[in-house]
Structures are given as structure tokens and as C-alpha cells.
Enzyme design. Structure first.
Site, PDB file in Angstrom:
ATOM      1  N   ASP A 114      23.885  -3.335-102.984  1.00 13.57           N
ATOM      2  CA  ASP A 114      23.408  -4.636-102.735  1.00 13.57           C
ATOM      3  C   ASP A 114      23.946  -5.902-103.234  1.00 13.57           C
ATOM      4  O   ASP A 114      24.198  -6.762-102.665  1.00 13.57           O
ATOM      5  CB  ASP A 114      21.743  -4.617-103.303  1.00 13.57           C
ATOM      6  CG  ASP A 114      20.750  -3.908-102.483  1.00 13.57           C
ATOM      7  OD1 ASP A 114      21.252  -3.608-101.310  1.00 13.57           O
ATOM      8  OD2 ASP A 114      19.845  -3.445-102.953  1.00 13.57           O
ATOM      9  N   LYS A 166      13.799   1.363-105.500  1.00  8.84           N
ATOM     10  CA  LYS A 166      15.044   1.176-105.881  1.00  8.84           C
ATOM     11  C   LYS A 166      15.306   1.420-107.575  1.00  8.84           C
ATOM     12  O   LYS A 166      16.269   1.912-107.921  1.00  8.84           O
ATOM     13  CB  LYS A 166      15.674  -0.076-105.636  1.00  8.84           C
ATOM     14  CG  LYS A 166      16.053  -0.371-104.042  1.00  8.84           C
ATOM     15  CD  LYS A 166      16.419  -1.638-103.828  1.00  8.84           C
ATOM     16  CE  LYS A 166      16.763  -1.990-102.217  1.00  8.84           C
ATOM     17  NZ  LYS A 166      17.108  -3.224-101.661  1.00  8.84           N
TER      18      LYS A 166
HETATM   19  P1  ATR Z   1      12.233  -3.937-104.204  1.00 11.56           P
HETATM   20  O1  ATR Z   1      12.887  -2.931-105.005  1.00 11.56           O
HETATM   21  O2  ATR Z   1      12.895  -4.022-102.799  1.00 11.56           O
HETATM   22  O3  ATR Z   1      12.726  -5.536-104.837  1.00 11.56           O
HETATM   23  P2  ATR Z   1       9.804  -4.084-105.662  1.00 11.56           P
HETATM   24  O4  ATR Z   1      10.455  -3.693-106.921  1.00 11.56           O
HETATM   25  O5  ATR Z   1       8.423  -3.543-105.194  1.00 11.56           O
HETATM   26  O6  ATR Z   1      11.031  -3.746-104.194  1.00 11.56           O
HETATM   27  O7  ATR Z   1       9.916  -5.854-105.480  1.00 11.56           O
HETATM   28  C1  ATR Z   1       9.147  -6.326-104.607  1.00 11.56           C
HETATM   29  C2  ATR Z   1       9.111  -7.875-105.070  1.00 11.56           C
HETATM   30  O8  ATR Z   1       8.125  -8.560-103.967  1.00 11.56           O
HETATM   31  C3  ATR Z   1       8.319  -7.975-106.373  1.00 11.56           C
HETATM   32  O9  ATR Z   1       8.895  -9.357-106.914  1.00 11.56           O
HETATM   33  C4  ATR Z   1       6.976  -8.456-105.976  1.00 11.56           C
HETATM   34  O10 ATR Z   1       6.218  -9.245-107.038  1.00 11.56           O
HETATM   35  P3  ATR Z   1       5.328  -8.579-108.232  1.00 11.56           P
HETATM   36  O11 ATR Z   1       6.375  -8.178-109.318  1.00 11.56           O
HETATM   37  O12 ATR Z   1       4.383  -9.389-108.566  1.00 11.56           O
HETATM   38  O13 ATR Z   1       4.769  -7.091-107.470  1.00 11.56           O
HETATM   39  C5  ATR Z   1       7.081  -9.208-104.723  1.00 11.56           C
HETATM   40  N1  ATR Z   1       6.069  -9.225-103.834  1.00 11.56           N
HETATM   41  C6  ATR Z   1       5.275  -8.423-102.975  1.00 11.56           C
HETATM   42  N2  ATR Z   1       4.164  -8.569-102.689  1.00 11.56           N
HETATM   43  C7  ATR Z   1       4.142  -9.877-103.001  1.00 11.56           C
HETATM   44  C8  ATR Z   1       3.049 -10.867-102.623  1.00 11.56           C
HETATM   45  N3  ATR Z   1       2.052 -10.613-101.661  1.00 11.56           N
HETATM   46  N4  ATR Z   1       3.006 -12.269-103.312  1.00 11.56           N
HETATM   47  C9  ATR Z   1       3.974 -12.510-103.974  1.00 11.56           C
HETATM   48  N5  ATR Z   1       5.232 -11.387-104.277  1.00 11.56           N
HETATM   49  C10 ATR Z   1       5.043 -10.307-103.803  1.00 11.56           C
END
Ligand code: ATR
Length: 291
Positions: free
Chosen positions: A115, A78
Site C-alpha cells: 500500500d 490488514k
Molecule cells: P483498514 O485496514 O482497511 O484501514 P480498518 O482497520 O477497519 O480497515 O479501518 C477502517 C477505518 O475507517 C477506521 O479508521 C474506522 O474508524 P474507527 O477506528 O473509529 O473504527 C473508519 N470508519 C469506519 N466506519 C466509519 C464510520 N461510520 N464513521 C467514521 N469512521 C469510520
């Protein structure tokens, strides 16, 4: 559907739409949009596309090259879509995330964010307390979190704790939102289960992808949340996410992301087709698919 009907249901006039994401197998958007086309007799088809981060620009240009009229984007695309657009709608610009793209006949790509609308409409359908005086915890600081945060602030929220695994992302997002809504107190926090302010938290919202994969567990202890606490997970598959299951065990009210999915999809549907999605019928059919 008979073989003949199926074979003739796609022809030289069929318009292509879809959703890009990584992962994408969980997405209900194809079912939702195709149900709506079938309901309204529209000659459109909507497909899931598994696009890895390193292939984003190629995929976007490819969709334009083959004449797709638009697409949605989900995790993790996004934010990265913004610089690939020819025009970005003010709301998407403000949020810094695009989830809906319209490709014009001239190939120009317009980015939107539906969204925020989807989240606000869904939250208002299921959560009736005024947000001004509530203490709210948002988990995650990615593209989806941006939409959720903006929706909460537009609905009047004033006290938000923003928790993320990567603290710097939470800090950055809190800073940007504070500039836009100086009356609100948005506090970035490290993801430390022991120090999360859940004891005063009346609304907890998960915007992370934790819970999407089998076996994902949220490292959180919800037992100290107040009895009237509400837990909202923007994930909708599984219908009961690990976070929702943990919240229910504590007697807390919960909601999944199906309403948000449908309302953001309905807005995107209108951007592409110019007509309203039959939301009630589509929701009923989606629920029967999910259960
Ligand atoms: P989107 O655009 O759909 O929000 P994104 O920008 O990749 O996708 O964001 C994913 C979110 O899930 C982020 O807040 C990510 O945390 P990080 O900023 O630390 O990457 C969080 N996230 C993904 N996997 C995670 C995990 N295993 N534990 C904690 N947070 C996680």
C-alpha cells in the site's frame, strides 16, 4: 470468449490467488489481476472471498491448505493478519499492516505491505506540490491509514493531523509514527466537524471506509478549505466518492484511489508472478469497466 475456450481456460495447472475482505463485493482487484493474467497469458485466477473478522484465521489456513499461492487483504483484515504470518517484510512490520501475502511451496506465509508503494506512486502521479511545508489532514486510523501515513512521512510530510472516530486509535498511530519520524508533527484529533483544521489544509486524505456504501455521507464541511486544496480519497468505487463530489462543489481538485489500487496491485503481482504487471493497459481497461 467461446464456450470451449472458457471451459479450457482453467485446468489442473491453474494457480489460485484472491482477495479477502468484509465487505468485498466492491473490490476491483479480481478484475485488475485477471486482466493482467489474460494480457500476459498466465495460468492464474484471482477470486474475491468474503471473509468476516471471526473467520480470518480459518480462511487464511484454508487458502494455504488448498494450495493458493497468495492473496490480498482489505478492510478490515490488514492489521489482524500480522500474527498469522510466518515472516513479515520489514515495511509491513513497520506499518503494522499486511495487504499482500505470498504462500511458498512449503506453505510458509510471507506478509508484505504494498500500500505504501501504491500510495506514494499514485500521489506523485497526481499531486505535484512538495509535502514538507503543507498542512495535511488524514481521516481514519486503520490499516489503510497506516500505509498512507507512512507514505506521506517517507515523502517528507512534516505537519499531519490524524482524525479518527475512535480517538485512541488516532493517538496510538500518531505516537508510533512520531517515534519513526521524530521531525514530523503528527497531531491526533477527535472527529468533530467544527474543530477540524480544514482552513489551513492543503491536502485532505480519506482512508476510512465511509463512502464505500450507498448513502454514506462524510460529516465534513469542506467550504473552508483553501482554493488550492486537494482532496484524495483512497476509495475508487464509486469513481466519484461522496467526499470527492463535495470537494468538487467547492472547486477543489480531487483524486480517487484507482491509482493507488493499481500500483499496490502491480507490486503484489510482481511478488507472486515474478513479472511486471502491464499497468497502462490494465488501467485503461479498468477505467472502461468503471465508466
Ligand atoms: P483498514 O485496514 O482497511 O484501514 P480498518 O482497520 O477497519 O480497515 O479501518 C477502517 C477505518 O475507517 C477506521 O479508521 C474506522 O474508524 P474507527 O477506528 O473509529 O473504527 C473508519 N470508519 C469506519 N466506519 C466509519 C464510520 N461510520 N464513521 C467514521 N469512521 C469510520
Amino acid at each position: 470468449m467461446s464456450y470451449e475456450t472458457f471451459a479450457h481456460s482453467i485446468d489442473g495447472h491453474t494457480r489460485l490467488l484472491g482477495v479477502i475482505g468484509d465487505p468485498i463485493h466492491h473490490s476491483l482487484s479480481p478484475a485488475m489481476h485477471n486482466l493482467a493474467y489474460a494480457e500476459l497469458g498466465l495460468n492464474y485466477r484471482y477470486l474475491p472471498f468474503h471473509v468476516r473478522p471471526q473467520d480470518l484465521a480459518d480462511a487464511v489456513h484454508g487458502l494455504r491448505a488448498i494450495g493458493a499461492i497468495g492473496f490480498n487483504a482489505t478492510i478490515p483484515h490488514k492489521e489482524k493478519l500480522l500474527p498469522l504470518m510466518d515472516e513479515v517484510d520489514p515495511m509491513a512490520q513497520m506499518i503494522g499492516a499486511v495487504n499482500t501475502v505470498r504462500i511458498g511451496a512449503d506453505g510458509r506465509m510471507q506478509g508484505y505491505n504494498t500500500d505504501v508503494y501504491g500510495f506514494k506512486t499514485a500521489l506523485r502521479d497526481s499531486f505535484f506540490l512538495p509535502l514538507e511545508s503543507l498542512s495535511i489532514v488524514v481521516l481514519g486510523a486503520g490499516g489503510a491509514a497506516r500505509g498512507v501515513l507512512m507514505g506521506l512521512l517517507q515523502l517528507g510530510a512534516k505537519h499531519i493531523f490524524l482524525v479518527n472516530r475512535t480517538f485512541s486509535r488516532a493517538e496510538g498511530l500518531a505516537e508510533q509514527c512520531t517515534l519513526l519520524f521524530p521531525d514530523a508533527v503528527i497531531t491526533p484529533l477527535e472527529w468533530n466537524p467544527e474543530t477540524l483544521p480544514l482552513a489551513q489544509c492543503e491536502l485532505l486524505i480519506n482512508t476510512t471506509s465511509l463512502g464505500l456504501k450507498d448513502g454514506d455521507a462524510l460529516p465534513l464541511d469542506l467550504s473552508c478549505m483553501p482554493a488550492q486544496g486537494f482532496v484524495y480519497d483512497i476509495i475508487y468505487s464509486p469513481v466519484v466518492t461522496p467526499l470527492m463530489a463535495a470537494a468538487s462543489l467547492q472547486g477543489l481538485s480531487t483524486e480517487n484511489g484507482l491509482g493507488m489500487l493499481i500500483h499496490q496491485g502491480a507490486r503484489a503481482f510482481e511478488i507472486w508472478t515474478g513479472v511486471k504487471m502491464p499497468v497502462t493497459k490494465v488501467k485503461a481497461k479498468l477505467l472502461s469497466i468503471l465508466s
